[in-house]
Design a protein around this motif. Structure first.
Motif, PDB file in Angstrom:
ATOM      1  N   ILE A  40      91.232  25.225  26.703  1.00 26.22           N
ATOM      2  CA  ILE A  40      91.013  26.532  26.073  1.00 26.22           C
ATOM      3  C   ILE A  40      91.994  26.718  24.922  1.00 26.22           C
ATOM      4  N   CYS A  41      91.755  27.774  24.152  1.00 21.66           N
ATOM      5  CA  CYS A  41      92.641  28.090  23.038  1.00 21.66           C
ATOM      6  C   CYS A  41      93.490  29.317  23.391  1.00 21.66           C
ATOM      7  N   GLY A  42      94.347  29.736  22.430  1.00 20.62           N
ATOM      8  CA  GLY A  42      95.210  30.887  22.677  1.00 20.62           C
ATOM      9  C   GLY A  42      94.428  32.169  22.892  1.00 20.62           C
ATOM     10  N   ARG A  43      93.312  32.323  22.198  1.00 22.36           N
ATOM     11  CA  ARG A  43      92.489  33.526  22.356  1.00 22.36           C
ATOM     12  C   ARG A  43      91.917  33.592  23.766  1.00 22.36           C
ATOM     13  N   CYS A  44      91.489  32.444  24.272  1.00 20.60           N
ATOM     14  CA  CYS A  44      90.968  32.411  25.644  1.00 20.60           C
ATOM     15  C   CYS A  44      92.071  32.749  26.645  1.00 20.60           C
ATOM     16  N   LEU A  45      93.286  32.228  26.356  1.00 18.26           N
ATOM     17  CA  LEU A  45      94.406  32.450  27.270  1.00 18.26           C
ATOM     18  C   LEU A  45      94.720  33.933  27.414  1.00 18.26           C
ATOM     19  N   HIS A  46      94.626  34.673  26.321  1.00 16.64           N
ATOM     20  CA  HIS A  46      94.956  36.093  26.354  1.00 16.64           C
ATOM     21  C   HIS A  46      93.760  36.973  26.691  1.00 16.64           C
ATOM     22  N   SER A  47      92.627  36.353  26.993  1.00 18.53           N
ATOM     23  CA  SER A  47      91.457  37.165  27.353  1.00 18.53           C
ATOM     24  C   SER A  47      90.991  36.813  28.762  1.00 18.53           C
ATOM     25  N   GLY A  48      90.047  35.917  28.860  1.00 16.58           N
ATOM     26  CA  GLY A  48      89.436  35.633  30.164  1.00 16.58           C
ATOM     27  C   GLY A  48      90.322  34.849  31.104  1.00 16.58           C
ATOM     28  N   ARG A  50      93.727  35.156  31.434  1.00 13.24           N
ATOM     29  CA  ARG A  50      95.018  35.792  31.693  1.00 13.24           C
ATOM     30  C   ARG A  50      95.403  35.745  33.173  1.00 13.24           C
ATOM     31  N   PRO A  51      94.426  35.964  34.107  1.00 15.40           N
ATOM     32  CA  PRO A  51      94.796  35.931  35.538  1.00 15.40           C
ATOM     33  C   PRO A  51      95.153  34.536  36.037  1.00 15.40           C
ATOM     34  N   CYS A  52      94.850  33.509  35.276  1.00 15.92           N
ATOM     35  CA  CYS A  52      95.114  32.151  35.757  1.00 15.92           C
ATOM     36  C   CYS A  52      96.615  31.842  35.791  1.00 15.92           C
ATOM     37  N   GLY A  53      97.397  32.533  34.991  1.00 16.08           N
ATOM     38  CA  GLY A  53      98.862  32.448  35.044  1.00 16.08           C
ATOM     39  C   GLY A  53      99.414  31.058  34.912  1.00 16.08           C
ATOM     40  N   GLU A  54     100.186  30.613  35.939  1.00 16.58           N
ATOM     41  CA  GLU A  54     100.892  29.345  35.882  1.00 16.58           C
ATOM     42  C   GLU A  54      99.962  28.136  35.977  1.00 16.58           C
ATOM     43  N   GLU A  55      98.713  28.388  36.271  1.00 13.97           N
ATOM     44  CA  GLU A  55      97.773  27.268  36.366  1.00 13.97           C
ATOM     45  C   GLU A  55      97.286  26.824  34.989  1.00 13.97           C
ATOM     46  N   VAL A  56      97.793  27.455  33.935  1.00 11.41           N
ATOM     47  CA  VAL A  56      97.440  27.063  32.574  1.00 11.41           C
ATOM     48  C   VAL A  56      98.558  26.187  32.023  1.00 11.41           C
ATOM     49  N   VAL A  57      98.221  24.965  31.538  1.00 12.39           N
ATOM     50  CA  VAL A  57      99.204  23.999  31.040  1.00 12.39           C
ATOM     51  C   VAL A  57      99.171  23.992  29.516  1.00 12.39           C
TER      52      VAL A  57
END
Length: 273
Positions: A40-48, A50-57
């Motif tokens: 995903i990109c930064g826009r995805c990270l701050h939208s859909g 966001r709840p994934c938290g630490e599971e995003v690398v």
């Protein structure tokens, strides 16, 4: 490498930084969401996401060096599966040749058995076919006679009708009077002739009624005599057991067994008496 000896992550991860986000094609996919198993990109990270938290690398900061141990492990696994593929392919090739010979043999035996059945069926049904053909030829003859009579009577009607029209057109009342004296009788005779001819020349009906009970018995017997054995695999040499026609032997026919059963019943009745 930089002058201080450190590697440039932008060069190392060029393949990652060039990936584009599926949701936002103008953005670079520099994050990996483990929960959704997608980049995903930064826009995805701050939208859909966001709840994934630490599971995003963050791929640019956390994945900067190639893990040689993992590479060797993956290659080793690929080598193992390639060996298994080659083994399976060789076994399949060997089995194909064996089963081709076996299949050709079974097909020839089955065709021979089929020819025997066809020959016997032709012998049994030839009389029926001849009878049907004979009746059909008789019907063709009857049809020819009826058609001939109908043509004659049609011409007779046409001639009388033409004669009536001619008398009317020529105002020949006397001829019409004389013609009418016997007209009804002639028509009645023609009608009687048609009825008598129809009664005398009737079509021969025929019907083929198959004995479904006997046919079922025959099919059941054929299933017992000519059976296809299922393939059984798992032998030590990797070859399956042969597939072929059943060798079941029928020592007595159904008719012989029926006669035998009847005799046993009679003997039993006698012994009881």
């Amino acid at each position: 490498m930089h002058e201080d000896g450190t590697e440039n992550p932008n060069v190392i991860l060029r393949d990652i930084t060039e990936e584009r986000c599926k949701q936002h094609p103008t953005e670079k996919a520099i994050f990996l969401c483990k929960i959704h198993d997608s980049t995903i990109c930064g826009r995805c990270l701050h939208s859909g996401h966001r709840p994934c938290g630490e599971e995003v690398v963050d791929l640019l900061h956390e994945v900067v060096n190639i893990d040689c141990e993992k590479v060797n492990t993956m290659k080793s696994l690929l080598m193992e599966i390639k060996d298994e593929i080659l083994l399976l392919k060789n076994e399949a090739e060997h089995s194909k040749e064996n089963y081709k010979e076996n299949a050709d043999k079974c097909v020839q035996e089955c065709m021979g058995f089929e020819n025997k059945i066809k020959q016997r069926v032709d012998e049994l049904t030839s009389g029926i076919r001849d009878g049907i053909t004979k009746k059909h030829n008789e019907n063709l003859t009857i049809h020819s006679h009826i058609t001939k009579l109908c043509d004659e009577k049609t011409k007779w009607c046409r001639d009388l009708e033409s004669k009536i029209d001619s008398f009317v057109d020529k105002n020949m009342a006397g001829h019409l009077y004389l013609m009418n004296r016997y007209f009804e009788k002639e028509v009645s005779d023609a009608r009687s002739h048609l009825k008598e001819f129809k009664h005398k020349h009737t079509f021969k009906g025929f019907d083929f009624k198959e004995n479904k009970v006997i046919l079922k018995c025959v099919f059941e017997d054929l299933e017992e005599v000519c059976a296809h054995q299922e393939e059984i695999t798992g032998s030590d040499d990797g070859n399956a057991n042969d597939v072929g026609a059943s060798t079941t032997k029928i020592n007595q026919t159904r008719r012989e067994l029926t006669v035998l059963l009847s005799q046993i019943k009679q003997d039993l009745d006698q012994s009881e008496k």
